[in-house]
Scaffold this active site. Sequence first.
Site, PDB file in Angstrom:
ATOM      1  N   VAL A 214      60.211  52.066  84.252  1.00  0.00           N
ATOM      2  CA  VAL A 214      59.011  51.415  83.737  1.00  0.00           C
ATOM      3  C   VAL A 214      59.144  49.888  83.845  1.00  0.00           C
ATOM      4  O   VAL A 214      58.158  49.183  84.073  1.00  0.00           O
ATOM      5  CB  VAL A 214      58.715  51.908  82.297  1.00  0.00           C
ATOM      6  CG1 VAL A 214      59.678  51.380  81.280  1.00  0.00           C
ATOM      7  CG2 VAL A 214      57.282  51.601  81.912  1.00  0.00           C
ATOM      8  N   ASP A 215      60.347  49.391  83.710  1.00  0.00           N
ATOM      9  CA  ASP A 215      60.630  47.948  83.851  1.00  0.00           C
ATOM     10  C   ASP A 215      60.220  47.463  85.244  1.00  0.00           C
ATOM     11  O   ASP A 215      59.495  46.464  85.388  1.00  0.00           O
ATOM     12  CB  ASP A 215      62.138  47.744  83.623  1.00  0.00           C
ATOM     13  CG  ASP A 215      62.531  46.291  83.398  1.00  0.00           C
ATOM     14  OD1 ASP A 215      61.635  45.449  83.259  1.00  0.00           O
ATOM     15  OD2 ASP A 215      63.753  46.023  83.350  1.00  0.00           O
TER      16      ASP A 215
ATOM     17  N   THR B  71      64.663  57.029  77.526  1.00  0.00           N
ATOM     18  CA  THR B  71      64.707  58.435  77.969  1.00  0.00           C
ATOM     19  C   THR B  71      64.787  58.617  79.476  1.00  0.00           C
ATOM     20  O   THR B  71      64.799  59.738  79.967  1.00  0.00           O
ATOM     21  CB  THR B  71      63.480  59.224  77.468  1.00  0.00           C
ATOM     22  OG1 THR B  71      62.303  58.665  78.077  1.00  0.00           O
ATOM     23  CG2 THR B  71      63.361  59.165  75.958  1.00  0.00           C
TER      24      THR B  71
ATOM     25  N   ASP C  74      50.349  56.029  83.368  1.00  0.00           N
ATOM     26  CA  ASP C  74      51.147  54.879  83.791  1.00  0.00           C
ATOM     27  C   ASP C  74      50.823  53.715  82.850  1.00  0.00           C
ATOM     28  O   ASP C  74      49.682  53.253  82.808  1.00  0.00           O
ATOM     29  CB  ASP C  74      50.756  54.540  85.239  1.00  0.00           C
ATOM     30  CG  ASP C  74      51.434  53.288  85.755  1.00  0.00           C
ATOM     31  OD1 ASP C  74      52.192  52.637  85.001  1.00  0.00           O
ATOM     32  OD2 ASP C  74      51.180  52.950  86.926  1.00  0.00           O
ATOM     33  N   ILE C  75      51.804  53.249  82.126  1.00  0.00           N
ATOM     34  CA  ILE C  75      51.573  52.239  81.091  1.00  0.00           C
ATOM     35  C   ILE C  75      51.038  50.927  81.675  1.00  0.00           C
ATOM     36  O   ILE C  75      50.328  50.193  80.989  1.00  0.00           O
ATOM     37  CB  ILE C  75      52.875  52.013  80.278  1.00  0.00           C
ATOM     38  CG1 ILE C  75      52.561  51.410  78.903  1.00  0.00           C
ATOM     39  CG2 ILE C  75      53.887  51.174  81.038  1.00  0.00           C
ATOM     40  CD1 ILE C  75      53.727  51.454  77.927  1.00  0.00           C
TER      41      ILE C  75
HETATM   42  N1  AR6 Z   1      54.556  54.298  82.619  1.00  0.00           N
HETATM   43  C1  AR6 Z   1      55.017  54.928  81.528  1.00  0.00           C
HETATM   44  N2  AR6 Z   1      56.253  55.464  81.429  1.00  0.00           N
HETATM   45  C2  AR6 Z   1      57.056  55.345  82.507  1.00  0.00           C
HETATM   46  C3  AR6 Z   1      56.671  54.687  83.697  1.00  0.00           C
HETATM   47  C4  AR6 Z   1      55.355  54.144  83.721  1.00  0.00           C
HETATM   48  N3  AR6 Z   1      54.891  53.511  84.791  1.00  0.00           N
HETATM   49  N4  AR6 Z   1      57.698  54.737  84.577  1.00  0.00           N
HETATM   50  C5  AR6 Z   1      58.693  55.412  83.974  1.00  0.00           C
HETATM   51  N5  AR6 Z   1      58.320  55.798  82.729  1.00  0.00           N
HETATM   52  P1  AR6 Z   1      63.275  54.064  82.106  1.00  0.00           P
HETATM   53  P2  AR6 Z   1      65.275  53.462  80.022  1.00  0.00           P
HETATM   54  C6  AR6 Z   1      59.069  56.556  81.713  1.00  0.00           C
HETATM   55  O1  AR6 Z   1      64.318  54.583  83.007  1.00  0.00           O
HETATM   56  O2  AR6 Z   1      65.724  54.845  79.998  1.00  0.00           O
HETATM   57  C7  AR6 Z   1      65.503  50.089  83.941  1.00  0.00           C
HETATM   58  O3  AR6 Z   1      66.141  49.933  85.157  1.00  0.00           O
HETATM   59  C8  AR6 Z   1      60.242  57.367  82.172  1.00  0.00           C
HETATM   60  O4  AR6 Z   1      59.816  58.632  82.659  1.00  0.00           O
HETATM   61  O5  AR6 Z   1      62.194  53.223  82.662  1.00  0.00           O
HETATM   62  O6  AR6 Z   1      65.025  52.744  78.717  1.00  0.00           O
HETATM   63  C9  AR6 Z   1      65.738  48.916  82.993  1.00  0.00           C
HETATM   64  O7  AR6 Z   1      65.861  47.698  83.686  1.00  0.00           O
HETATM   65  C10 AR6 Z   1      61.040  57.522  80.886  1.00  0.00           C
HETATM   66  O8  AR6 Z   1      60.522  58.575  80.077  1.00  0.00           O
HETATM   67  O9  AR6 Z   1      63.935  53.197  80.881  1.00  0.00           O
HETATM   68  C11 AR6 Z   1      67.020  49.302  82.324  1.00  0.00           C
HETATM   69  O10 AR6 Z   1      68.139  48.939  83.105  1.00  0.00           O
HETATM   70  C12 AR6 Z   1      60.756  56.215  80.146  1.00  0.00           C
HETATM   71  O11 AR6 Z   1      59.652  55.599  80.833  1.00  0.00           O
HETATM   72  C13 AR6 Z   1      66.939  50.801  82.221  1.00  0.00           C
HETATM   73  O12 AR6 Z   1      66.052  51.203  83.268  1.00  0.00           O
HETATM   74  C14 AR6 Z   1      61.929  55.245  80.145  1.00  0.00           C
HETATM   75  O13 AR6 Z   1      62.643  55.326  81.373  1.00  0.00           O
HETATM   76  C15 AR6 Z   1      66.326  51.247  80.915  1.00  0.00           C
HETATM   77  O14 AR6 Z   1      66.370  52.645  80.837  1.00  0.00           O
END
Ligand code: AR6
Length: 173
Positions: free
Chosen positions: A34-35, A119, A11-12
């Site tokens: 992650v956001d 992703t 978890d980042i």
């Molecule tokens: N630590 C590390 N990686 C993570 C975590 C974490 N805690 N949580 C999720 N991931 P995403 P996107 C991974 O959907 O595709 C948001 O609503 C996850 O498994 O977070 O760039 C924003 O506000 C995946 O591999 O981001 C935008 O609207 C990666 O992080 C939209 O999502 C990115 O998944 C951005 O979409």
Amino acid sequence: MMQQIEIIQGDITQLQVDAIVNAANSSLLGGGGVDGAIHRAAGRELLEECRQLRRCETGEAKITKGYNLPAKWVIHTVGPVWKGGNYGEDELLASCYRHSLTLAEQYQIKTIAFPAISTGVYGFPMERASKIAIAEVHQFLHDHNSPEQVIFVCFGQSAYDCYLRVMQEFTEK
Ligand code: AR6
């Protein structure tokens, strides 16, 4: 190249690094994935600072403080939404990594952690995204002296396996 690239699973938001990168959307007002996790862990003050930044275009990056996070800084970048691959997605994703690393260099950030931008909700295929991430970071570290350490943080086993495989293929070339 003296700097180090590492791949970990986790978890980042928990990482004790100088900066973590957020996969944000252009409003910078938070979201899921992650956001959402970063905003929850950092607290309300992060949202306040993001509000003042107004927006971030796809492929660009902006920096804020980390507030309640262990990381001192958060670099917010906006990845492309996957539309099949013929809409400049690859170059926009590469641009996220480049602009994030450029900001890190400007702020003398020594250690920085990236999630797999685009992703999740944005649907970019993991293998293709990880190839771009690794190639772009490698190129930047080749051309610059900092940051000292870049960590790819994989969320789950399959992302981790993918990154390790792609990194191995990359270094064998
Ligand atoms: N630590 C590390 N990686 C993570 C975590 C974490 N805690 N949580 C999720 N991931 P995403 P996107 C991974 O959907 O595709 C948001 O609503 C996850 O498994 O977070 O760039 C924003 O506000 C995946 O591999 O981001 C935008 O609207 C990666 O992080 C939209 O999502 C990115 O998944 C951005 O979409």
